[in-house]
Design a protein around this motif. Sequence first.
Motif, PDB file in Angstrom:
ATOM      1  N   LYS A  80      -9.705  -4.647   2.401  1.00  0.00           N
ATOM      2  CA  LYS A  80      -8.672  -4.693   1.369  1.00  0.00           C
ATOM      3  C   LYS A  80      -7.282  -4.513   1.977  1.00  0.00           C
ATOM      4  O   LYS A  80      -7.054  -3.616   2.790  1.00  0.00           O
ATOM      5  N   ILE A  81      -6.368  -5.379   1.560  1.00  0.00           N
ATOM      6  CA  ILE A  81      -4.973  -5.285   1.985  1.00  0.00           C
ATOM      7  C   ILE A  81      -4.111  -5.088   0.753  1.00  0.00           C
ATOM      8  O   ILE A  81      -4.137  -5.902  -0.178  1.00  0.00           O
ATOM      9  N   GLU A  82      -3.346  -4.000   0.721  1.00  0.00           N
ATOM     10  CA  GLU A  82      -2.426  -3.728  -0.379  1.00  0.00           C
ATOM     11  C   GLU A  82      -1.005  -4.029   0.100  1.00  0.00           C
ATOM     12  O   GLU A  82      -0.615  -3.602   1.190  1.00  0.00           O
ATOM     13  N   ILE A  83      -0.264  -4.772  -0.727  1.00  0.00           N
ATOM     14  CA  ILE A  83       1.088  -5.173  -0.340  1.00  0.00           C
ATOM     15  C   ILE A  83       2.078  -4.790  -1.431  1.00  0.00           C
ATOM     16  O   ILE A  83       1.972  -5.255  -2.566  1.00  0.00           O
TER      17      ILE A  83
ATOM     18  N   VAL B  20     -11.354 -10.876   3.128  1.00  0.00           N
ATOM     19  CA  VAL B  20     -10.175 -10.040   2.879  1.00  0.00           C
ATOM     20  C   VAL B  20      -9.718 -10.182   1.433  1.00  0.00           C
ATOM     21  O   VAL B  20      -9.519 -11.288   0.935  1.00  0.00           O
ATOM     22  N   LYS B  21      -9.566  -9.054   0.771  1.00  0.00           N
ATOM     23  CA  LYS B  21      -9.052  -9.031  -0.599  1.00  0.00           C
ATOM     24  C   LYS B  21      -7.624  -8.494  -0.573  1.00  0.00           C
ATOM     25  O   LYS B  21      -7.364  -7.412  -0.045  1.00  0.00           O
ATOM     26  N   VAL B  22      -6.701  -9.268  -1.127  1.00  0.00           N
ATOM     27  CA  VAL B  22      -5.289  -8.878  -1.152  1.00  0.00           C
ATOM     28  C   VAL B  22      -4.916  -8.393  -2.543  1.00  0.00           C
ATOM     29  O   VAL B  22      -5.215  -9.048  -3.545  1.00  0.00           O
ATOM     30  N   GLU B  23      -4.288  -7.238  -2.604  1.00  0.00           N
ATOM     31  CA  GLU B  23      -3.801  -6.699  -3.882  1.00  0.00           C
ATOM     32  C   GLU B  23      -2.288  -6.532  -3.810  1.00  0.00           C
ATOM     33  O   GLU B  23      -1.780  -5.770  -2.976  1.00  0.00           O
TER      34      GLU B  23
ATOM     35  N   ILE C  89      -0.681  -1.972   3.524  1.00  0.00           N
ATOM     36  CA  ILE C  89      -1.678  -0.977   3.925  1.00  0.00           C
ATOM     37  C   ILE C  89      -2.994  -1.703   4.144  1.00  0.00           C
ATOM     38  O   ILE C  89      -3.502  -2.384   3.252  1.00  0.00           O
ATOM     39  N   LEU C  90      -3.510  -1.594   5.358  1.00  0.00           N
ATOM     40  CA  LEU C  90      -4.701  -2.325   5.769  1.00  0.00           C
ATOM     41  C   LEU C  90      -5.928  -1.446   5.625  1.00  0.00           C
ATOM     42  O   LEU C  90      -6.133  -0.504   6.386  1.00  0.00           O
ATOM     43  N   ASN C  91      -6.717  -1.754   4.617  1.00  0.00           N
ATOM     44  CA  ASN C  91      -7.981  -1.060   4.365  1.00  0.00           C
ATOM     45  C   ASN C  91      -7.828   0.457   4.251  1.00  0.00           C
ATOM     46  O   ASN C  91      -8.728   1.207   4.629  1.00  0.00           O
ATOM     47  N   GLY C  92      -6.687   0.884   3.741  1.00  0.00           N
ATOM     48  CA  GLY C  92      -6.454   2.308   3.543  1.00  0.00           C
ATOM     49  C   GLY C  92      -6.293   3.105   4.817  1.00  0.00           C
ATOM     50  O   GLY C  92      -6.252   4.337   4.789  1.00  0.00           O
TER      51      GLY C  92
ATOM     52  N   THR D 297      -8.101  -3.811  12.467  1.00  0.00           N
ATOM     53  CA  THR D 297      -8.626  -3.157  11.265  1.00  0.00           C
ATOM     54  C   THR D 297     -10.017  -3.662  10.952  1.00  0.00           C
ATOM     55  O   THR D 297     -10.921  -2.880  10.611  1.00  0.00           O
ATOM     56  N   TYR D 298     -10.201  -4.969  11.046  1.00  0.00           N
ATOM     57  CA  TYR D 298     -11.512  -5.548  10.747  1.00  0.00           C
ATOM     58  C   TYR D 298     -12.568  -5.056  11.731  1.00  0.00           C
ATOM     59  O   TYR D 298     -13.687  -4.705  11.332  1.00  0.00           O
ATOM     60  N   ASN D 299     -12.215  -5.023  13.013  1.00  0.00           N
ATOM     61  CA  ASN D 299     -13.166  -4.564  14.023  1.00  0.00           C
ATOM     62  C   ASN D 299     -13.644  -3.148  13.734  1.00  0.00           C
ATOM     63  O   ASN D 299     -14.829  -2.829  13.863  1.00  0.00           O
ATOM     64  N   GLU D 300     -12.713  -2.295  13.324  1.00  0.00           N
ATOM     65  CA  GLU D 300     -13.076  -0.909  13.052  1.00  0.00           C
ATOM     66  C   GLU D 300     -13.827  -0.783  11.725  1.00  0.00           C
ATOM     67  O   GLU D 300     -14.596   0.160  11.528  1.00  0.00           O
TER      68      GLU D 300
END
Length: 232
Positions: free
Chosen positions: A2-5, A34-37, A184-187, A207-210
């Motif tokens: 999840k990406i919050e912008i 990836v979900k963008v909010e 904010i990338l995945n909190g 972020t994705y790797n982690e």
Amino acid sequence: MKIEIWSDVMCPFCYIGKNNFEQALAKLPFKDEVKVEWKSFQLDPTLDPKETKNTIEYFKEKKGFPEAQAQQMIGQVAQMGKGAGIDFNFEKALITNTFSAHKLLHLAKKYNKANEMEEALFIAHFIDGKNVGDLETLVSLAETLGIDKEEAKQAVTSEEFDYGINQDILEARNNGVSGVPFFILNGKYAVSGAQPVELFENALQQTYNETVTPLKNLSDNGASCDTDGCEI
């Protein structure tokens, strides 16, 4: 993931950041995961929603800049925009209170069209020189995305989405956000500002790797309980 912008319609760097972020995301093999909010933020809530100003007037009044300095700054931003594929039309842009525009964004979330609405609002403001505080303009934008005219009118003229907008702004403040765009990338990680495509790409990949990495057990199996009972 999840990406919050957090963004505001009249922020040129938010438009540049959006384009750079999307270019970076398009390069990655996990883009469909990836979900963008989109979240609301107001750079200047003191603006009168019934009035508009041109960009030069706004910088002169709000920042106290002389006209030459305002023109120079606008020129620099326009050059940055070209690098992101945006032809800003600052001469036509109308500065106004953006709260009503954020209402339309929150309405669009109901139909999973927030990203399309964000883009439509940026184009209306920065390219077409439309008043994004005007009811008819906003209803027209909603219609272009297939949102019912009367529902859009109700959303803009009522307080239906006021709480959600104010919660976004409060959340930004609690996260220490004082400027936009803010991602904010995945909190877990934050990216501030209209960063280059390469930075977004690297940040998203990290972020994705982690996110997908399995948990690593840092100890030997000890005494524990599970659904079958307890063992030592």
